[in-house]
Write a protein that holds these residues in place. Structure first.
Motif, PDB file in Angstrom:
ATOM      1  N   GLY A  52       0.781  -1.204  -0.114  1.00  0.00           N
ATOM      2  CA  GLY A  52      -0.082  -0.023   0.069  1.00  0.00           C
ATOM      3  C   GLY A  52       0.914   1.140  -0.222  1.00  0.00           C
ATOM      4  O   GLY A  52       1.948   1.504  -0.906  1.00  0.00           O
ATOM      5  N   ARG A  53       0.316   2.151   0.841  1.00  0.00           N
ATOM      6  CA  ARG A  53       1.103   3.599   0.908  1.00  0.00           C
ATOM      7  C   ARG A  53       2.591   3.510   0.906  1.00  0.00           C
ATOM      8  O   ARG A  53       3.264   4.268   0.550  1.00  0.00           O
ATOM      9  CB  ARG A  53       0.324   4.394   1.875  1.00  0.00           C
ATOM     10  CG  ARG A  53       0.805   5.786   1.768  1.00  0.00           C
ATOM     11  CD  ARG A  53      -0.248   6.593   2.573  1.00  0.00           C
ATOM     12  NE  ARG A  53       0.298   8.058   2.355  1.00  0.00           N
ATOM     13  CZ  ARG A  53      -0.364   8.850   3.303  1.00  0.00           C
ATOM     14  NH1 ARG A  53      -1.454   8.707   4.164  1.00  0.00           N
ATOM     15  NH2 ARG A  53       0.031  10.076   3.269  1.00  0.00           N
ATOM     16  N   PRO A  54       3.243   2.705   2.007  1.00  0.00           N
ATOM     17  CA  PRO A  54       4.403   2.852   2.341  1.00  0.00           C
ATOM     18  C   PRO A  54       5.254   2.277   1.131  1.00  0.00           C
ATOM     19  O   PRO A  54       6.413   3.127   0.792  1.00  0.00           O
ATOM     20  CB  PRO A  54       4.832   1.585   3.492  1.00  0.00           C
ATOM     21  CG  PRO A  54       3.508   1.627   4.084  1.00  0.00           C
ATOM     22  CD  PRO A  54       2.333   1.897   3.177  1.00  0.00           C
ATOM     23  N   ARG A  55       4.714   1.573   0.419  1.00  0.00           N
ATOM     24  CA  ARG A  55       5.818   0.822  -1.027  1.00  0.00           C
ATOM     25  C   ARG A  55       5.313   2.259  -1.996  1.00  0.00           C
ATOM     26  O   ARG A  55       6.436   2.390  -2.715  1.00  0.00           O
ATOM     27  CB  ARG A  55       5.161  -0.214  -1.601  1.00  0.00           C
ATOM     28  CG  ARG A  55       5.431  -1.576  -0.612  1.00  0.00           C
ATOM     29  CD  ARG A  55       5.136  -2.838  -1.359  1.00  0.00           C
ATOM     30  NE  ARG A  55       5.200  -3.551  -0.543  1.00  0.00           N
ATOM     31  CZ  ARG A  55       5.077  -5.126  -0.896  1.00  0.00           C
ATOM     32  NH1 ARG A  55       4.527  -5.217  -1.981  1.00  0.00           N
ATOM     33  NH2 ARG A  55       5.046  -6.184   0.125  1.00  0.00           N
ATOM     34  N   ARG A  56       4.309   2.614  -2.064  1.00  0.00           N
ATOM     35  CA  ARG A  56       4.129   3.889  -3.139  1.00  0.00           C
ATOM     36  C   ARG A  56       4.924   4.963  -2.691  1.00  0.00           C
ATOM     37  O   ARG A  56       5.814   5.595  -3.599  1.00  0.00           O
ATOM     38  CB  ARG A  56       2.588   4.231  -3.030  1.00  0.00           C
ATOM     39  CG  ARG A  56       1.778   3.329  -3.710  1.00  0.00           C
ATOM     40  CD  ARG A  56       0.462   3.799  -4.371  1.00  0.00           C
ATOM     41  NE  ARG A  56      -0.134   4.739  -3.383  1.00  0.00           N
ATOM     42  CZ  ARG A  56      -0.971   4.313  -2.380  1.00  0.00           C
ATOM     43  NH1 ARG A  56      -1.254   2.940  -2.403  1.00  0.00           N
ATOM     44  NH2 ARG A  56      -1.451   5.085  -1.478  1.00  0.00           N
ATOM     45  N   ASP A  57       4.872   5.212  -1.432  1.00  0.00           N
ATOM     46  CA  ASP A  57       5.880   6.506  -1.174  1.00  0.00           C
ATOM     47  C   ASP A  57       7.535   6.164  -1.480  1.00  0.00           C
ATOM     48  O   ASP A  57       8.115   7.023  -1.945  1.00  0.00           O
ATOM     49  CB  ASP A  57       5.775   6.601   0.456  1.00  0.00           C
ATOM     50  CG  ASP A  57       4.368   7.509   0.765  1.00  0.00           C
ATOM     51  OD1 ASP A  57       3.645   7.751  -0.096  1.00  0.00           O
ATOM     52  OD2 ASP A  57       4.189   7.180   2.088  1.00  0.00           O
ATOM     53  N   PHE A  58       7.748   5.030  -1.100  1.00  0.00           N
ATOM     54  CA  PHE A  58       9.211   4.476  -1.490  1.00  0.00           C
ATOM     55  C   PHE A  58       9.524   4.854  -2.887  1.00  0.00           C
ATOM     56  O   PHE A  58      10.537   5.241  -3.295  1.00  0.00           O
ATOM     57  CB  PHE A  58       9.353   3.081  -1.026  1.00  0.00           C
ATOM     58  CG  PHE A  58      10.584   2.583  -1.500  1.00  0.00           C
ATOM     59  CD1 PHE A  58      12.045   2.897  -1.168  1.00  0.00           C
ATOM     60  CD2 PHE A  58      10.660   1.484  -2.701  1.00  0.00           C
ATOM     61  CE1 PHE A  58      13.189   2.389  -1.518  1.00  0.00           C
ATOM     62  CE2 PHE A  58      11.956   1.189  -3.007  1.00  0.00           C
ATOM     63  CZ  PHE A  58      13.038   1.419  -2.475  1.00  0.00           C
ATOM     64  N   TRP A  59       8.592   4.168  -3.759  1.00  0.00           N
ATOM     65  CA  TRP A  59       8.809   4.168  -5.303  1.00  0.00           C
ATOM     66  C   TRP A  59       8.744   5.499  -5.729  1.00  0.00           C
ATOM     67  O   TRP A  59       9.485   5.797  -6.766  1.00  0.00           O
ATOM     68  CB  TRP A  59       8.038   3.239  -5.794  1.00  0.00           C
ATOM     69  CG  TRP A  59       8.360   1.751  -5.789  1.00  0.00           C
ATOM     70  CD1 TRP A  59       7.524   0.681  -5.082  1.00  0.00           C
ATOM     71  CD2 TRP A  59       9.652   1.043  -6.150  1.00  0.00           C
ATOM     72  NE1 TRP A  59       8.296  -0.417  -5.250  1.00  0.00           N
ATOM     73  CE2 TRP A  59       9.344  -0.349  -5.875  1.00  0.00           C
ATOM     74  CE3 TRP A  59      10.770   1.517  -6.995  1.00  0.00           C
ATOM     75  CZ2 TRP A  59      10.403  -1.145  -5.990  1.00  0.00           C
ATOM     76  CZ3 TRP A  59      11.887   0.777  -7.098  1.00  0.00           C
ATOM     77  CH2 TRP A  59      11.553  -0.517  -6.816  1.00  0.00           C
ATOM     78  N   SER A  60       7.759   6.360  -5.220  1.00  0.00           N
ATOM     79  CA  SER A  60       7.532   7.518  -5.666  1.00  0.00           C
ATOM     80  C   SER A  60       9.139   8.448  -5.368  1.00  0.00           C
ATOM     81  O   SER A  60       9.431   9.291  -6.284  1.00  0.00           O
ATOM     82  CB  SER A  60       6.295   8.440  -5.166  1.00  0.00           C
ATOM     83  OG  SER A  60       5.368   7.743  -5.363  1.00  0.00           O
TER      84      SER A  60
END
Length: 477
Positions: A171-179
């Motif tokens: 979810g959001r933790p992975r999206r924040d990392f890749w962003s």
């Protein structure tokens, strides 16, 4: 949509090209970028194709197309530049069970090849269903200029790193990392130290994100504007693209909801005037619950959140729950409606003030300073005034407003079905009765269309009697 866009896996699969001239060469230049097994069938291919065959990049059969040539082929391109030969190849290939594209012949093709922006493994396909190839090429050129050549390299690095990134919660933790990698740390590192630097940036970024405290949820109040997606602000577009949950008003059109991130949860809060509605408490609970779970919640409101949008009520509920929030303003319907009329909302010598009014409130039809509104030159934008039009008309006339005062009604503001209805105060209730969509009434503003309509059909005014008002308006007497 007559052609469904899809990316077809071609690695190790057969693709056959019938034809050996310039059209075939143009198609092969694109196909050679894939990992497909290419076969060209033509009795007299040009030297370039012969050279590719000699290099082992494709198989060349120097004869006319025959039955069985397309057997087990995923795709067949016919590029003979001869109508009869193309038709023959099409019949034979379809008999072999292959999908066929005839170059520059949309009607007889089973699939089309879009314009492509290649940043392998990032690929952008642009199609117009054959309607405007020049437009597709222009879009391709624009994207080519805007997308960094490093994009493909960063994507390849990211692909190999994905198993390590799985250590982050979904979810959001992975999206924040890749962003953070693709839009900040990655490009910066690659610019200074190339591929090695980008790889090192990924490792450092993962360590930082693994030790990062859980990100706090928040609510963003976003103004969706009057309906035209092009009137959204850049901040609004960004919020929609990063939202985990979107709670939207009924009046927000599908064209704007289509801009929401596909993985987001979308919930209609369904406030309908004089009809079924989700209670305000339920809306507040949804915002608080999702944000408390760490989600980025977008509360998407038509127009501007601060104009008759219950912003204060919802913000208070968030404050009481200690949920952070921020507001992204939008273009309110009055501004877009005035633009449709070709008018300024204020003008020297006409009105030095402007009022935004609501036609009704929680208690019924809303009461206002009617004497001030009835003065010559007064201008007001009246929201939710469609059902209250007869009440508004009566109150203004009773306080001295002239029956010939211009009133413009703009329905479905900024949308493809926008309509301007010319009225005067004398025939306002009759004109408003024909409305079916959301509308704003502009007291004191006309338009060229409105003036023409009044000239052609002069208003006939009959003074209203007390009993002419709806029952819900009687409390104001």
């Amino acid at each position: 949509m007559q052609h469904f866009p899809i990316f077809l896996a071609l690695a190790g699969r057969r693709v056959v090209v019938g034809g050996g001239g310039d059209a075939a060469v143009a198609k092969l230049r694109l196909l050679l970028k894939t990992e497909a097994h290419l076969t060209v069938v033509d009795p007299a291919p040009v030297p370039e194709i012969t050279a590719w065959a000699a290099e082992g990049r494709l198989t060349l059969i120097t004869r006319a197309f025959e039955p069985g040539d397309a057997m087990c082929a995923s795709l067949v391109y016919s590029a003979t530049e001869n109508t009869a030969k193309d038709a023959r190849i099409r019949r034979l290939a379809q008999a072999d069970g292959a999908l066929v594209n005839i170059v520059d012949n949309l009607d007889d093709s089973q699939f089309i090849t879009p314009a492509i922006v290649d940043r392998d493994p990032v690929t952008i396909a642009i199609g117009t269903e054959g309607a405007a190839p020049v437009l597709a090429r222009a879009i391709k050129r624009d994207l080519e200029d805007r997308l960094s050549p490093m994009l493909g390299m960063l994507a390849r690095i990211g692909k190999t790193f994905r198993p390590k990134a799985d250590a982050l919660p979904m979810g959001r933790p992975r999206r924040d990392f890749w962003s953070a990698f693709y839009f900040d740390a990655g490009p910066k590192a690659a610019e200074h130290s190339g591929e090695t630097g980008a790889q090192a940036a990924l490792n450092g970024l993962l360590t930082a994100h693994l030790h990062k405290e859980d990100r706090e949820g928040e609510v963003i109040f976003v103004g969706a504007g009057p309906g035209d997606p092009e009137l959204l602000t850049l901040k609004a577009r960004k919020a929609l693209d990063t939202a985990d949950v979107v709670l939207h008003d009924r009046l927000v059109p599908l064209e704007i909801l289509e801009l929401v991130r596909r993985e987001a949860t979308i919930i209609e809060t369904g406030k309908t005037g004089f009809g079924a509605a989700m209670s305000q408490d339920d809306i507040n609970d949804l915002m608080v619950t999702h944000a408390a779970e760490g989600a980025q919640v977008v509360r998407l409101k038509s127009g501007d959140p601060s104009v008759f949008g219950r912003l204060d009520e919802e913000a208070q509920a968030l404050s009481e729950a200690q949920i952070p929030y921020r507001v992204v303003p939008g273009i309110t319907a009055a501004s877009a409606g005035a633009a449709a009329l070709g008018h300024s909302l204020t003008r020297r010598g006409r009105n030095s003030d402007l009022r935004f009014l609501t036609g009704h409130d929680v208690a019924g039809f809303a009461d206002h300073d009617w004497a001030t509104l009835a003065r010559p030159g007064a201008v007001a934008a009246i929201y939710m005034g469609k059902r209250a039009a007869r009440f508004l008309q009566g109150r203004l006339l009773m306080h001295g407003a002239a029956a010939e005062t211009s009133v413009s009604i703009v329905e479905n503001i900024s949308r493809p079905d926008q309509r301007i209805v010319a009225a005067t105060l004398g025939d306002l209730s009759d004109k408003a009765s024909d409305l079916t969509g959301p509308a704003v009434l502009f007291l004191g503003l006309g338009s060229e269309a409105a003036a023409q309509a009044v000239t052609e059909a002069p208003a006939t005014f009959k003074p209203l009697e007390k009993n002419d008002y709806p029952a819900s308006a009687m409390e104001f007497y």
